[in-house]
Design a protein around this motif. Sequence first.
Motif, PDB file in Angstrom:
ATOM      1  N   SER A 118      41.982  43.668  44.566  1.00  0.00           N
ATOM      2  CA  SER A 118      40.996  44.641  45.028  1.00  0.00           C
ATOM      3  C   SER A 118      40.763  45.685  43.941  1.00  0.00           C
ATOM      4  N   GLY A 119      39.648  46.371  44.036  1.00  0.00           N
ATOM      5  CA  GLY A 119      39.301  47.385  43.041  1.00  0.00           C
ATOM      6  C   GLY A 119      40.131  48.648  43.180  1.00  0.00           C
ATOM      7  N   THR A 120      40.190  49.417  42.105  1.00  0.00           N
ATOM      8  CA  THR A 120      40.932  50.673  42.116  1.00  0.00           C
ATOM      9  C   THR A 120      40.063  51.795  42.687  1.00  0.00           C
TER      10      THR A 120
ATOM     11  N   LEU B  40      33.003  41.387  36.150  1.00  0.00           N
ATOM     12  CA  LEU B  40      32.786  42.490  37.081  1.00  0.00           C
ATOM     13  C   LEU B  40      33.207  43.822  36.460  1.00  0.00           C
ATOM     14  N   VAL B  41      32.734  44.910  37.035  1.00  0.00           N
ATOM     15  CA  VAL B  41      33.067  46.252  36.558  1.00  0.00           C
ATOM     16  C   VAL B  41      34.541  46.541  36.850  1.00  0.00           C
ATOM     17  N   THR B  42      35.280  46.990  35.827  1.00  0.00           N
ATOM     18  CA  THR B  42      36.691  47.328  36.016  1.00  0.00           C
ATOM     19  C   THR B  42      36.977  48.804  35.742  1.00  0.00           C
ATOM     20  N   GLY B  43      35.958  49.561  35.354  1.00  0.00           N
ATOM     21  CA  GLY B  43      36.163  50.980  35.099  1.00  0.00           C
ATOM     22  C   GLY B  43      34.858  51.754  35.096  1.00  0.00           C
TER      23      GLY B  43
ATOM     24  N   LYS C 287      35.851  58.798  46.096  1.00  0.00           N
ATOM     25  CA  LYS C 287      34.511  58.412  45.642  1.00  0.00           C
ATOM     26  C   LYS C 287      34.275  56.907  45.715  1.00  0.00           C
ATOM     27  N   GLY C 288      35.023  56.225  46.582  1.00  0.00           N
ATOM     28  CA  GLY C 288      34.861  54.782  46.747  1.00  0.00           C
ATOM     29  C   GLY C 288      35.858  54.004  45.908  1.00  0.00           C
ATOM     30  N   THR C 289      35.590  52.715  45.737  1.00  0.00           N
ATOM     31  CA  THR C 289      36.454  51.860  44.927  1.00  0.00           C
ATOM     32  C   THR C 289      35.610  50.954  44.045  1.00  0.00           C
ATOM     33  N   LEU C 290      36.226  50.469  42.992  1.00  0.00           N
ATOM     34  CA  LEU C 290      35.583  49.481  42.129  1.00  0.00           C
ATOM     35  C   LEU C 290      35.569  48.145  42.855  1.00  0.00           C
TER      36      LEU C 290
ATOM     37  N   PRO D 267      46.783  65.233  49.260  1.00  0.00           N
ATOM     38  CA  PRO D 267      47.200  63.826  49.235  1.00  0.00           C
ATOM     39  C   PRO D 267      46.004  62.908  48.991  1.00  0.00           C
ATOM     40  N   GLY D 268      46.237  61.846  48.264  1.00  0.00           N
ATOM     41  CA  GLY D 268      45.170  60.886  47.980  1.00  0.00           C
ATOM     42  C   GLY D 268      45.707  59.675  47.241  1.00  0.00           C
ATOM     43  N   LEU D 269      44.818  58.738  46.961  1.00  0.00           N
ATOM     44  CA  LEU D 269      45.190  57.500  46.285  1.00  0.00           C
ATOM     45  C   LEU D 269      45.326  57.725  44.790  1.00  0.00           C
ATOM     46  N   LEU D 270      46.303  57.088  44.175  1.00  0.00           N
ATOM     47  CA  LEU D 270      46.458  57.167  42.732  1.00  0.00           C
ATOM     48  C   LEU D 270      45.427  56.263  42.056  1.00  0.00           C
ATOM     49  N   ASN D 271      45.153  56.529  40.790  1.00  0.00           N
ATOM     50  CA  ASN D 271      44.067  55.836  40.099  1.00  0.00           C
ATOM     51  C   ASN D 271      44.321  54.353  39.857  1.00  0.00           C
ATOM     52  N   THR D 272      45.543  53.870  39.986  1.00  0.00           N
ATOM     53  CA  THR D 272      45.811  52.447  39.797  1.00  0.00           C
ATOM     54  C   THR D 272      46.196  51.742  41.099  1.00  0.00           C
ATOM     55  N   ASP D 273      45.986  52.397  42.234  1.00  0.00           N
ATOM     56  CA  ASP D 273      46.360  51.847  43.525  1.00  0.00           C
ATOM     57  C   ASP D 273      45.448  50.677  43.896  1.00  0.00           C
TER      58      ASP D 273
END
Length: 177
Positions: free
Chosen positions: A70-72, A138-141, A99-102, A28-34
Amino acid sequence: NGQSDPGISSLFDFTNGDLGLLGDQFKPGLLNTDRRMVFNLDASYKINDKTRFISGLKGLNVGMNVRGQSGTPLSAYQSHPHPSYANPGEVPIGGRGTKGTLPSTRQVDLHIDYPWKIHESWTMKFAFDTFNVTNTQLVTGRNQNLDTAPGSANPNYNKVASFQGGFYARASVKVEF
């Protein structure tokens, strides 16, 4: 992972099994666009007959959009290990979103338009829009692929892949009849 065949995934062809070829695919984990937080504020004002302080600008419309989010989440992805696939960015390593968030992003956009009646049934509308008026970039990806192919490390892993679009403006003239 850039697949152009929706509904089909090479990950479906394999189970986690004893070899563990799919890393943490089933963890289980966060999806890439969450995004945990999203804020939107849209406001506009149109000057009409009842507006006393600006009588010559009847019909002028001004608007503003404020957006914050908030960042993804960031993950680390490895190439699919099976030689038939070898798609980079398929197998999550360490879990999704670990690995953190943007960084969070924010943006302010402004709009103004004014109608000019040129005939009984013809109106010309002049408009001007500005986007990202504070020029926040800001960084978005970030590149989240650990390798480019099985056994071939990706030198661009975790490097910036995209930024928020900078300031730009648009002017238009429209005839309505």
